[in-house]
Design a protein around this motif. Sequence first.
Motif, mmCIF file in Angstrom:
data_model
loop_
_atom_site.group_PDB
_atom_site.id
_atom_site.type_symbol
_atom_site.label_atom_id
_atom_site.label_comp_id
_atom_site.label_asym_id
_atom_site.label_seq_id
_atom_site.Cartn_x
_atom_site.Cartn_y
_atom_site.Cartn_z
ATOM 1 N N ARG A 104 0.835 -1.215 0.000
ATOM 2 C CA ARG A 104 0.000 0.000 0.000
ATOM 3 C C ARG A 104 0.860 1.251 0.000
ATOM 4 O O ARG A 104 1.999 1.226 0.464
ATOM 5 C CB ARG A 104 -0.884 0.028 1.248
ATOM 6 C CG ARG A 104 -2.000 -0.984 1.169
ATOM 7 C CD ARG A 104 -2.972 -0.816 2.299
ATOM 8 N NE ARG A 104 -4.102 -1.732 2.108
ATOM 9 C CZ ARG A 104 -5.251 -1.658 2.747
ATOM 10 N NH1 ARG A 104 -5.453 -0.705 3.636
ATOM 11 N NH2 ARG A 104 -6.219 -2.515 2.499
ATOM 12 N N LEU A 105 0.291 2.323 -0.535
ATOM 13 C CA LEU A 105 0.874 3.648 -0.361
ATOM 14 C C LEU A 105 -0.115 4.450 0.472
ATOM 15 O O LEU A 105 -1.340 4.255 0.343
ATOM 16 C CB LEU A 105 1.096 4.329 -1.722
ATOM 17 C CG LEU A 105 2.193 3.727 -2.618
ATOM 18 C CD1 LEU A 105 2.234 4.453 -3.967
ATOM 19 C CD2 LEU A 105 3.562 3.803 -1.944
ATOM 20 N N ASP A 106 0.381 5.358 1.295
ATOM 21 C CA ASP A 106 -0.498 6.209 2.103
ATOM 22 C C ASP A 106 -1.351 7.091 1.180
ATOM 23 O O ASP A 106 -0.972 7.349 0.038
ATOM 24 C CB ASP A 106 0.325 7.139 3.004
ATOM 25 C CG ASP A 106 1.217 6.375 3.957
ATOM 26 O OD1 ASP A 106 0.915 5.206 4.251
ATOM 27 O OD2 ASP A 106 2.235 6.960 4.381
ATOM 28 N N THR A 109 0.651 9.783 -0.419
ATOM 29 C CA THR A 109 1.831 9.378 -1.203
ATOM 30 C C THR A 109 1.427 9.222 -2.671
ATOM 31 O O THR A 109 0.343 8.725 -2.975
ATOM 32 C CB THR A 109 2.405 8.046 -0.666
ATOM 33 O OG1 THR A 109 2.705 8.199 0.722
ATOM 34 C CG2 THR A 109 3.654 7.626 -1.413
ATOM 35 N N TYR A 136 12.060 5.922 -3.206
ATOM 36 C CA TYR A 136 11.164 6.981 -2.731
ATOM 37 C C TYR A 136 11.877 8.331 -2.796
ATOM 38 O O TYR A 136 13.005 8.464 -2.309
ATOM 39 C CB TYR A 136 10.752 6.730 -1.277
ATOM 40 C CG TYR A 136 9.908 5.502 -1.093
ATOM 41 C CD1 TYR A 136 8.521 5.558 -1.244
ATOM 42 C CD2 TYR A 136 10.484 4.271 -0.770
ATOM 43 C CE1 TYR A 136 7.743 4.423 -1.081
ATOM 44 C CE2 TYR A 136 9.706 3.135 -0.607
ATOM 45 C CZ TYR A 136 8.341 3.223 -0.763
ATOM 46 O OH TYR A 136 7.567 2.103 -0.600
ATOM 47 N N HIS A 189 3.990 2.430 6.959
ATOM 48 C CA HIS A 189 4.460 3.837 6.998
ATOM 49 C C HIS A 189 5.979 3.936 7.155
ATOM 50 O O HIS A 189 6.483 4.814 7.862
ATOM 51 C CB HIS A 189 3.815 4.591 8.175
ATOM 52 C CG HIS A 189 2.336 4.805 8.060
ATOM 53 N ND1 HIS A 189 1.684 4.977 6.867
ATOM 54 C CD2 HIS A 189 1.383 4.895 9.026
ATOM 55 C CE1 HIS A 189 0.390 5.145 7.092
ATOM 56 N NE2 HIS A 189 0.170 5.092 8.386
ATOM 57 N N GLN A 190 6.700 3.041 6.511
ATOM 58 C CA GLN A 190 8.118 2.903 6.840
ATOM 59 C C GLN A 190 8.940 4.178 6.623
ATOM 60 O O GLN A 190 9.744 4.547 7.479
ATOM 61 C CB GLN A 190 8.746 1.745 6.045
ATOM 62 C CG GLN A 190 10.216 1.545 6.422
ATOM 63 C CD GLN A 190 10.769 0.214 6.007
ATOM 64 O OE1 GLN A 190 10.018 -0.672 5.608
ATOM 65 N NE2 GLN A 190 12.081 0.050 6.088
ATOM 66 N N VAL A 191 8.732 4.828 5.486
ATOM 67 C CA VAL A 191 9.580 5.997 5.197
ATOM 68 C C VAL A 191 9.302 7.104 6.224
ATOM 69 O O VAL A 191 10.228 7.672 6.818
ATOM 70 C CB VAL A 191 9.332 6.501 3.756
ATOM 71 C CG1 VAL A 191 10.148 7.750 3.478
ATOM 72 C CG2 VAL A 191 9.661 5.410 2.739
ATOM 73 N N ARG A 192 8.028 7.353 6.453
ATOM 74 C CA ARG A 192 7.674 8.420 7.423
ATOM 75 C C ARG A 192 8.217 8.085 8.808
ATOM 76 O O ARG A 192 8.731 8.957 9.522
ATOM 77 C CB ARG A 192 6.151 8.595 7.489
ATOM 78 C CG ARG A 192 5.577 9.137 6.180
ATOM 79 C CD ARG A 192 4.054 9.254 6.223
ATOM 80 N NE ARG A 192 3.487 9.183 4.889
ATOM 81 C CZ ARG A 192 3.365 10.212 4.055
ATOM 82 N NH1 ARG A 192 3.747 11.409 4.422
ATOM 83 N NH2 ARG A 192 2.843 10.037 2.857
ATOM 84 N N LEU A 205 5.931 12.594 -0.249
ATOM 85 C CA LEU A 205 6.527 11.281 -0.524
ATOM 86 C C LEU A 205 6.029 10.782 -1.885
ATOM 87 O O LEU A 205 4.816 10.765 -2.146
ATOM 88 C CB LEU A 205 6.108 10.315 0.596
ATOM 89 C CG LEU A 205 6.746 8.931 0.598
ATOM 90 C CD1 LEU A 205 8.265 9.019 0.574
ATOM 91 C CD2 LEU A 205 6.300 8.176 1.847
HETATM 92 N N1 URA Z 1 6.403 4.615 3.448
HETATM 93 C C1 URA Z 1 5.511 5.480 3.962
HETATM 94 O O1 URA Z 1 5.692 6.005 5.045
HETATM 95 N N2 URA Z 1 4.405 5.730 3.243
HETATM 96 C C2 URA Z 1 4.154 5.190 2.041
HETATM 97 O O2 URA Z 1 3.130 5.485 1.413
HETATM 98 C C3 URA Z 1 5.106 4.299 1.518
HETATM 99 C C4 URA Z 1 6.231 4.031 2.248
#
Ligand code: URA
Length: 243
Positions: A104-106, A109, A136, A189-192, A205
């Motif tokens: 999934r993407l947020d 995003t 990303y 939510h890995q990147v955040r 993002l």
């Molecule tokens: N990481 C995030 O925090 N949000 C995303 O949508 C994808 C990866």
Amino acid sequence: MKPRRLDELLASCGYTSRREVKNWIRAGRVRVRGQKPASASIKADPGEVLIDGEPVDHPGVLLVLMHKPAGYVCSHDDREGPRVYDLLPPRWQARNPSLNTVGRLDKDTTGALLLTDDGTLVHAWTHPKRKVEKHYLVDLAHPLDPTLIGFFAAGDLVLEGETTPCRPARLEILGDTRARLVLTEGKYHQVRRMFAAVGNEVLRLHRECFGPCSIAHLLPGQFETINPTGPREEPPGNGAATA
Ligand code: URA
């Protein structure tokens, strides 16, 4: 292609219900090798079936690459907002098995999103052992500290609520508050959460690519079908462009 019952074929490809297929046949909308079929229960090679004079719409597995726009959710629940599925042709939305997003993407995003009706493909594209790279592009609230490159690469960061550390990730600093982060896994939510863990905040993002699948040629909301293979089997050649 493997022969399939006409009623099952049309229903699974989203044309109509199994029960309605006999009416479609009666109305002359279905042909098998140019002939009106005797009944809805006969088996036919999907490649030899025409519906309203057209070949069957993706009788096999469907794999779709979409440039997800901001404001759309990957959930099937429309109470959470407009859904990425709403951007697809109604016939694809009626397929059974249904299309699902590959991860999934947020909601906010943007970028590369895969959707498929095949569970094996979801597994092939998302299993951490496959180490499929996701790139990303990140805009941040605060300036980036170059020591983050080594910190994210070390694979020591344990996110709040997790017990295992994030896999080593590649950070490329592109500007004061802009970076590219390359992950081979997809925690929630890995990147955040990775940037929050080091006191920063993700403002925007965008996923540039999912493995070999880039959306650079697609506008937000556009999509195309690609070869329904796993990430390593062959390059994602273009199927029928559909958006
Ligand atoms: N990481 C995030 O925090 N949000 C995303 O949508 C994808 C990866």
